[in-house]
Design a protein around this motif. Structure first.
Motif, PDB file in Angstrom:
ATOM      1  N   ALA A 115     -11.001  13.042   2.291  1.00  0.00           N
ATOM      2  CA  ALA A 115     -11.574  13.088   0.903  1.00  0.00           C
ATOM      3  C   ALA A 115     -12.679  11.637   1.428  1.00  0.00           C
ATOM      4  O   ALA A 115     -13.275  11.844   0.257  1.00  0.00           O
ATOM      5  CB  ALA A 115     -10.618  13.080   0.152  1.00  0.00           C
ATOM      6  N   GLU A 116     -12.427  10.939   1.861  1.00  0.00           N
ATOM      7  CA  GLU A 116     -13.398  10.027   2.299  1.00  0.00           C
ATOM      8  C   GLU A 116     -13.614   9.416   1.098  1.00  0.00           C
ATOM      9  O   GLU A 116     -14.217   8.751   0.169  1.00  0.00           O
ATOM     10  CB  GLU A 116     -15.026  10.453   2.531  1.00  0.00           C
ATOM     11  N   ARG A 117     -12.172   8.840   0.388  1.00  0.00           N
ATOM     12  CA  ARG A 117     -12.162   7.943  -0.997  1.00  0.00           C
ATOM     13  C   ARG A 117     -11.090   7.201  -0.543  1.00  0.00           C
ATOM     14  O   ARG A 117     -10.357   6.821  -0.053  1.00  0.00           O
ATOM     15  CB  ARG A 117     -11.593   8.950  -1.691  1.00  0.00           C
ATOM     16  N   ILE A 118     -11.072   5.656  -1.490  1.00  0.00           N
ATOM     17  CA  ILE A 118     -11.220   4.559  -1.295  1.00  0.00           C
ATOM     18  C   ILE A 118     -10.317   3.865  -2.419  1.00  0.00           C
ATOM     19  O   ILE A 118     -11.360   4.098  -3.821  1.00  0.00           O
ATOM     20  CB  ILE A 118     -10.832   3.248  -0.360  1.00  0.00           C
ATOM     21  N   GLU A 119      -8.807   3.537  -2.874  1.00  0.00           N
ATOM     22  CA  GLU A 119      -8.643   3.364  -4.325  1.00  0.00           C
ATOM     23  C   GLU A 119      -7.303   2.119  -4.550  1.00  0.00           C
ATOM     24  O   GLU A 119      -6.660   1.955  -3.341  1.00  0.00           O
ATOM     25  CB  GLU A 119      -6.704   5.094  -4.296  1.00  0.00           C
ATOM     26  N   HIS A 120      -8.425   1.084  -4.715  1.00  0.00           N
ATOM     27  CA  HIS A 120      -7.023   0.260  -5.416  1.00  0.00           C
ATOM     28  C   HIS A 120      -6.079   0.481  -6.130  1.00  0.00           C
ATOM     29  O   HIS A 120      -5.342   0.917  -6.917  1.00  0.00           O
ATOM     30  CB  HIS A 120      -8.297  -1.131  -6.809  1.00  0.00           C
ATOM     31  N   VAL A 121      -5.157   0.239  -5.285  1.00  0.00           N
ATOM     32  CA  VAL A 121      -3.003  -0.048  -5.930  1.00  0.00           C
ATOM     33  C   VAL A 121      -2.967  -1.112  -5.940  1.00  0.00           C
ATOM     34  O   VAL A 121      -2.264  -1.298  -7.362  1.00  0.00           O
ATOM     35  CB  VAL A 121      -2.436   0.290  -4.673  1.00  0.00           C
ATOM     36  N   ALA A 122      -3.053  -2.531  -5.454  1.00  0.00           N
ATOM     37  CA  ALA A 122      -2.462  -3.996  -6.268  1.00  0.00           C
ATOM     38  C   ALA A 122      -3.723  -5.124  -5.829  1.00  0.00           C
ATOM     39  O   ALA A 122      -4.519  -5.205  -4.497  1.00  0.00           O
ATOM     40  CB  ALA A 122      -1.537  -4.427  -5.336  1.00  0.00           C
ATOM     41  N   GLY A 123      -3.644  -6.468  -6.543  1.00  0.00           N
ATOM     42  CA  GLY A 123      -4.331  -7.469  -5.955  1.00  0.00           C
ATOM     43  C   GLY A 123      -5.159  -7.727  -6.653  1.00  0.00           C
ATOM     44  O   GLY A 123      -5.993  -6.433  -6.958  1.00  0.00           O
ATOM     45  N   THR A 124      -5.418  -8.735  -7.223  1.00  0.00           N
ATOM     46  CA  THR A 124      -6.683  -8.670  -8.181  1.00  0.00           C
ATOM     47  C   THR A 124      -8.018  -9.522  -6.661  1.00  0.00           C
ATOM     48  O   THR A 124      -8.761  -9.253  -7.276  1.00  0.00           O
ATOM     49  CB  THR A 124      -6.758  -9.915  -8.654  1.00  0.00           C
ATOM     50  N   GLY A 125      -7.527  -9.665  -5.658  1.00  0.00           N
ATOM     51  CA  GLY A 125      -8.421 -10.602  -4.455  1.00  0.00           C
ATOM     52  C   GLY A 125      -8.224 -11.918  -4.849  1.00  0.00           C
ATOM     53  O   GLY A 125      -8.982 -12.691  -3.322  1.00  0.00           O
ATOM     54  N   GLU A 126      -7.727 -12.260  -5.538  1.00  0.00           N
ATOM     55  CA  GLU A 126      -7.356 -13.877  -6.040  1.00  0.00           C
ATOM     56  C   GLU A 126      -6.511 -14.465  -5.513  1.00  0.00           C
ATOM     57  O   GLU A 126      -5.440 -13.010  -5.274  1.00  0.00           O
ATOM     58  CB  GLU A 126      -7.694 -13.919  -7.194  1.00  0.00           C
ATOM     59  N   PHE A 127      -6.217 -15.000  -4.468  1.00  0.00           N
ATOM     60  CA  PHE A 127      -5.091 -15.740  -3.718  1.00  0.00           C
ATOM     61  C   PHE A 127      -3.958 -16.465  -4.123  1.00  0.00           C
ATOM     62  O   PHE A 127      -4.711 -17.344  -4.998  1.00  0.00           O
ATOM     63  CB  PHE A 127      -4.940 -16.434  -2.165  1.00  0.00           C
ATOM     64  N   GLY A 128      -2.662 -15.836  -4.880  1.00  0.00           N
ATOM     65  CA  GLY A 128      -1.753 -16.113  -5.543  1.00  0.00           C
ATOM     66  C   GLY A 128      -0.315 -15.633  -5.804  1.00  0.00           C
ATOM     67  O   GLY A 128       0.152 -14.538  -4.721  1.00  0.00           O
ATOM     68  N   TYR A 129       0.265 -15.997  -6.408  1.00  0.00           N
ATOM     69  CA  TYR A 129       1.719 -15.357  -6.594  1.00  0.00           C
ATOM     70  C   TYR A 129       1.867 -15.230  -8.293  1.00  0.00           C
ATOM     71  O   TYR A 129       2.182 -15.664  -9.136  1.00  0.00           O
ATOM     72  CB  TYR A 129       2.742 -16.006  -6.063  1.00  0.00           C
ATOM     73  N   ALA A 130       1.333 -14.089  -8.393  1.00  0.00           N
ATOM     74  CA  ALA A 130       1.713 -14.082 -10.327  1.00  0.00           C
ATOM     75  C   ALA A 130       1.375 -12.443 -10.159  1.00  0.00           C
ATOM     76  O   ALA A 130       1.343 -11.303  -9.625  1.00  0.00           O
ATOM     77  CB  ALA A 130       0.987 -14.120 -10.665  1.00  0.00           C
ATOM     78  N   GLY A 131       2.085 -11.932 -11.707  1.00  0.00           N
ATOM     79  CA  GLY A 131       1.438 -10.263 -12.529  1.00  0.00           C
ATOM     80  C   GLY A 131       3.066  -9.615 -12.216  1.00  0.00           C
ATOM     81  O   GLY A 131       3.124  -8.235 -12.808  1.00  0.00           O
ATOM     82  N   ASP A 132       4.140  -9.928 -11.653  1.00  0.00           N
ATOM     83  CA  ASP A 132       5.423  -9.426 -11.500  1.00  0.00           C
ATOM     84  C   ASP A 132       5.870  -8.727 -13.105  1.00  0.00           C
ATOM     85  O   ASP A 132       5.778  -9.074 -14.115  1.00  0.00           O
ATOM     86  CB  ASP A 132       6.330 -10.272 -10.954  1.00  0.00           C
TER      87      ASP A 132
END
Length: 333
Positions: free
Chosen positions: A220-237
């Motif tokens: 379908a030529e689609r991309i979907e964001h699944v995880a990660g803000t793009g900022e390097f780190g370890y947070a959000g659990d």
């Protein structure tokens, strides 16, 4: 109850000329565990009954040679990841040789299936063995097609199983965050590092420099964001994975239920994205260490993850020079 055990402590084995660095790890069709040793330029097999470790690919000397001969005598340079196809043939990324190679199950003869041995970008819509790759890191086989995370070219490429023609299926070559509009070949990718395929045949793609996970629908030529803000780190659990910080994810595997397991390498953790989009840590606490307590500091830059036939997660705990098995975690979530 979750249990983290040592499958193999490679630091104490006399097999290795230099301290080993296990990266990619899989369960083979014979039930044995296979892993890539980047430091010693070889692929090893761990017997499921005896625990014996033997080299199956590579002489231990770095280089790019040996096609048409026995895999154990070939020169290989930093094998990163490996997969088995339906016939039981072993495919692997020979990263610093800039090629993908295959070992025939019956004959143990090695051959190159993509790449010329010289880094670069060329060859789309032609024979894969005449195309240039740049530090390919990961591969996946889906429907017979070979998919390559061509990280140096910031592209995902595919080799047709019938024609052996290579093409770009995603990425422009620009190192930039993905956009959600237009064709996938017009969408930039920021360090495509790891590939897996869901049961619905959509691709799960980990971006190392992008610190994110995406889902690609190639048809379908689609991309979907699944995880990660793009900022390097370890947070959000415990929250929405799209709002979490990741730290250079370098390995992806899928559970039978469709959960996404990632080796979040630079946070020294293994994390899981559930079907409802929630992210949790199942091994490690963000600090490098050696403890086998799944909730403690137990990992040091893990690269490889694989969900075996029993549902356990196999882990290439690279800088601790060991292979681990995490079992029982899914029942605890």
């Amino acid at each position: 109850m979750a249990q983290l055990t040592v499958l193999a402590d490679l630091s104490t084995s006399p097999l290795f000329a230099v301290p080993p660095e296990p990266f990619g790890v899989v369960e083979g069709p014979d039930g044995a565990v296979y892993f890539c040793d980047v430091a010693n330029h070889r692929i090893f097999r761990i017997d499921s009954s005896s625990g014996a470790i033997i080299a199956v690919v590579g002489s231990g000397e770095p280089g790019y040679a040996g096609d048409g001969g026995p895999a154990g005598a070939a020169l290989v340079t930093q094998p990163y990841e490996l997969r088995f196809d339906a016939a039981g043939d072993l495919w692997f990324v020979d990263m610093q040789a800039h090629v993908v190679r295959r070992v025939d199950r019956a004959t143990q003869v090695i051959s190159t299936v993509a790449g010329t041995g010289t880094p670069g970008f060329s060859g789309d819509d032609g024979p894969a063995t005449q195309a240039a790759l740049a530090r390919p890191h990961s591969i996946e086989l889906a429907g017979g097609t070979l998919y390559i995370a061509d990280i140096g070219n910031h592209r995902v490429r595919a080799v047709d199983p019938g024609t052996r023609v290579i093409s770009t299926v995603a990425g422009t070559g620009e190192q930039a965050a993905p956009t959600g509009d237009g064709r996938l070949v017009d969408c930039p990718l920021n360090g495509p590092r790891a590939i897996a395929f869901a049961r619905d045949q959509r691709m799960i793609l980990g971006l190392r420099e992008g610190n994110a996970i995406y889902r690609l629908d190639l048809a379908a030529e689609r991309i979907e964001h699944v995880a990660g803000t793009g900022e390097f780190g370890y947070a959000g659990d415990g929250g929405d994975a799209r709002s979490a910080q990741l730290a250079g994810p370098k390995g992806i595997a899928l559970t039978p239920e469709g959960d996404i397991v990632i080796a979040d390498t630079e946070s020294h953790t293994i994390r899981v994205i559930a079907a409802d989009g929630t992210i949790t840590t199942i091994a490690g606490n963000g600090e490098r260490g050696e403890s086998l307590d799944p909730a403690g500091a137990c990992l040091h830059r893990p690269h490889g993850v694989f969900v075996d036939s029993g549902g356990a997660v196999l882990i290439g705990d690279s800088d601790n020079r060991r292979l681990l098995r995490l079992s029982g975690w899914s029942r605890e979530r």
